[in-house]
Write a protein that holds these residues in place. Structure first.
Motif, PDB file in Angstrom:
ATOM      1  N   VAL A   1      -7.559   0.093  -8.150  1.00 12.37           N
ATOM      2  CA  VAL A   1      -7.249   1.270  -8.346  1.00 12.37           C
ATOM      3  C   VAL A   1      -7.271   2.376  -8.322  1.00 12.37           C
ATOM      4  O   VAL A   1      -6.216   2.968  -9.242  1.00 12.37           O
ATOM      5  CB  VAL A   1      -8.829   1.816  -9.985  1.00 12.37           C
ATOM      6  N   ASP A   2      -7.211   2.175  -7.728  1.00 10.08           N
ATOM      7  CA  ASP A   2      -7.405   3.816  -6.504  1.00 10.08           C
ATOM      8  C   ASP A   2      -5.785   3.621  -6.243  1.00 10.08           C
ATOM      9  O   ASP A   2      -4.915   4.594  -5.143  1.00 10.08           O
ATOM     10  CB  ASP A   2      -8.142   4.002  -5.114  1.00 10.08           C
ATOM     11  N   GLY A   3      -4.586   3.197  -6.074  1.00 12.00           N
ATOM     12  CA  GLY A   3      -3.902   2.399  -5.722  1.00 12.00           C
ATOM     13  C   GLY A   3      -3.667   2.215  -4.265  1.00 12.00           C
ATOM     14  O   GLY A   3      -2.003   1.958  -4.162  1.00 12.00           O
ATOM     15  N   ALA A   4      -4.625   1.368  -3.783  1.00  8.98           N
ATOM     16  CA  ALA A   4      -4.980   0.913  -2.413  1.00  8.98           C
ATOM     17  C   ALA A   4      -3.554  -0.373  -2.449  1.00  8.98           C
ATOM     18  O   ALA A   4      -4.583  -1.222  -3.022  1.00  8.98           O
ATOM     19  CB  ALA A   4      -5.808   0.943  -1.854  1.00  8.98           C
ATOM     20  N   GLY A   5      -2.641  -0.507  -1.357  1.00  2.00           N
ATOM     21  CA  GLY A   5      -2.530  -1.891  -0.840  1.00  2.00           C
ATOM     22  C   GLY A   5      -3.230  -2.273  -0.178  1.00  2.00           C
ATOM     23  O   GLY A   5      -4.066  -2.431  -0.202  1.00  2.00           O
ATOM     24  N   ALA A   6      -2.682  -3.799  -0.003  1.00  2.00           N
ATOM     25  CA  ALA A   6      -3.694  -4.898   0.262  1.00  2.00           C
ATOM     26  C   ALA A   6      -4.018  -4.239   2.406  1.00  2.00           C
ATOM     27  O   ALA A   6      -4.927  -4.471   1.830  1.00  2.00           O
ATOM     28  CB  ALA A   6      -1.874  -6.358   1.077  1.00  2.00           C
ATOM     29  N   TRP A   7      -3.228  -3.729   2.659  1.00  2.00           N
ATOM     30  CA  TRP A   7      -3.165  -3.415   4.152  1.00  2.00           C
ATOM     31  C   TRP A   7      -4.298  -2.383   3.540  1.00  2.00           C
ATOM     32  O   TRP A   7      -5.496  -2.398   4.517  1.00  2.00           O
ATOM     33  CB  TRP A   7      -2.075  -2.366   4.896  1.00  2.00           C
ATOM     34  N   ARG A   8      -4.227  -0.940   3.175  1.00  2.06           N
ATOM     35  CA  ARG A   8      -5.018  -0.852   2.825  1.00  2.06           C
ATOM     36  C   ARG A   8      -7.119  -0.726   2.016  1.00  2.06           C
ATOM     37  O   ARG A   8      -8.124  -0.469   3.474  1.00  2.06           O
ATOM     38  CB  ARG A   8      -4.667   0.570   1.640  1.00  2.06           C
ATOM     39  N   GLN A   9      -6.161  -1.799   1.574  1.00  5.28           N
ATOM     40  CA  GLN A   9      -7.551  -2.785   1.151  1.00  5.28           C
ATOM     41  C   GLN A   9      -9.038  -3.754   2.395  1.00  5.28           C
ATOM     42  O   GLN A   9      -9.796  -3.617   2.726  1.00  5.28           O
ATOM     43  CB  GLN A   9      -7.795  -3.316   0.084  1.00  5.28           C
ATOM     44  N   PHE A  10      -7.585  -3.710   3.698  1.00  3.27           N
ATOM     45  CA  PHE A  10      -8.034  -4.555   4.502  1.00  3.27           C
ATOM     46  C   PHE A  10      -8.582  -3.840   5.248  1.00  3.27           C
ATOM     47  O   PHE A  10      -9.533  -3.964   5.886  1.00  3.27           O
ATOM     48  CB  PHE A  10      -6.888  -5.549   5.690  1.00  3.27           C
TER      49      PHE A  10
END
Length: 298
Positions: A198-207
């Motif tokens: 929801v905050d706009g984090a992509g897959a890499w930032r989520q990881f």
């Protein structure tokens, strides 16, 4: 209240007693015996009386080129195997955490090498590393390079012997890290990923900001256990290379066994064991301290 706490403490000590007895019988007592023997002249089958020799065995251990080479090989083994095995275990755990068909089958196949005896694993890889064009690995590499690969005897080559043992250990142990890290991944609340998305984090930032912090404790456990196991490697070396050629793949445990049982120098082997035990203990304590400092700094 106080009586209840005393009862709880007694119950805790009672439950811990089997583990404490095993720790004392199989770790503390052998270490104490090795420490005592290391100050004597004890040899297997020697008719001479046992004498106190002080630190002579420790000086001889550090002066032994094979023992020093074993320390170096153990350090290289840990520096290479631990990061690669942990990274592969994390990658496989991440893949198996996806909604894939037949996950249970892949999980079983990837974990299967862990339950195999190391002696069996070593024998399998001896066959794979067979020299000449008839060897399976040589044949595969020759086919992939369209015949440009020159067949070689991996286990009798000073350059390739230790990497061959490393490859065997990585293949055999990655499934353990995978299972531990997969359990850690499944314990991370999915709501954290949803909030990050929801905050706009992509897959890499989520990881980086959700997965890795959530796996902090499993990763610490995996790294410490893998480091300890990498320092006590023995079965693969004994079966695959016997420490050769020219001590290129020997380890400290292999040198201890060879010194004690092949040469009969029990006291010298005891000194090597004490040195190795203290080194591994110190490394483990430093590793835990550094990771704890990193946690407190977050």
């Amino acid at each position: 209240m106080i009586a209840w706490r005393h009862q709880e403490a007694r119950a805790a000590w009672l439950l811990m007693s089997p583990a404490l007895l095993g720790l004392g019988a199989f770790i503390l007592l052998p270490f104490a015996l090795a420490l005592v023997m290391s100050f004597t002249s004890l040899r297997l089958g020697s008719p001479l009386s046992v004498e106190f020799v002080g630190l002579d065995n420790y000086r001889e251990a550090f002066a032994d080129p094979a023992f020093r080479r074993g320390l170096l090989n153990n350090a290289l083994f840990a520096l290479i195997v631990v990061p690669i095995q942990t990274a592969l275990g994390l990658a496989l755990a991440w893949l198996l955490d996806r909604q894939l068909r037949g996950r249970w089958l892949f999980r079983t196949l990837l974990f299967m090498p862990v339950v195999f005896p190391l002696s069996l694993v070593a024998v399998i890889w001896v066959i794979l590393f067979a020299p000449g064009p008839d060897g399976l690995l040589n044949g595969v590499l020759s086919a992939l390079t369209l015949g440009a690969w020159t067949p070689r005897d991996f286990l009798n080559d000073p350059v390739w012997a230790l990497p061959a043992v490393m490859l065997t250990s990585i293949w055999q142990g990655t499934g353990f890290q995978m299972v531990v890290l997969l359990a850690g991944l499944q314990a991370i609340p999915r709501s954290l990923y949803e909030a990050a998305a929801v905050d706009g984090a992509g897959a890499w930032r989520q990881f980086w900001h959700v997965t890795l912090p959530g796996l902090r404790n499993p990763l610490i456990f995996v790294v410490i256990v893998t480091t300890i196991l990498s320092f006590r490697v023995f079965d693969q070396v004994r079966i695959m290379t016997r420490g050769g050629p020219q001590d290129a793949s020997t380890t400290v445990i292999h040198e201890v066994v060879r010194t004690a049982f092949d040469r009969g120098q029990v006291a010298l082997a005891g000194a090597m064991s004490v040195i190795f035990f203290l080194l591994v203990l110190g490394l483990t304590l430093v590793q835990r301290w550094s990771m704890r400092q990193r946690e407190e700094g977050r």
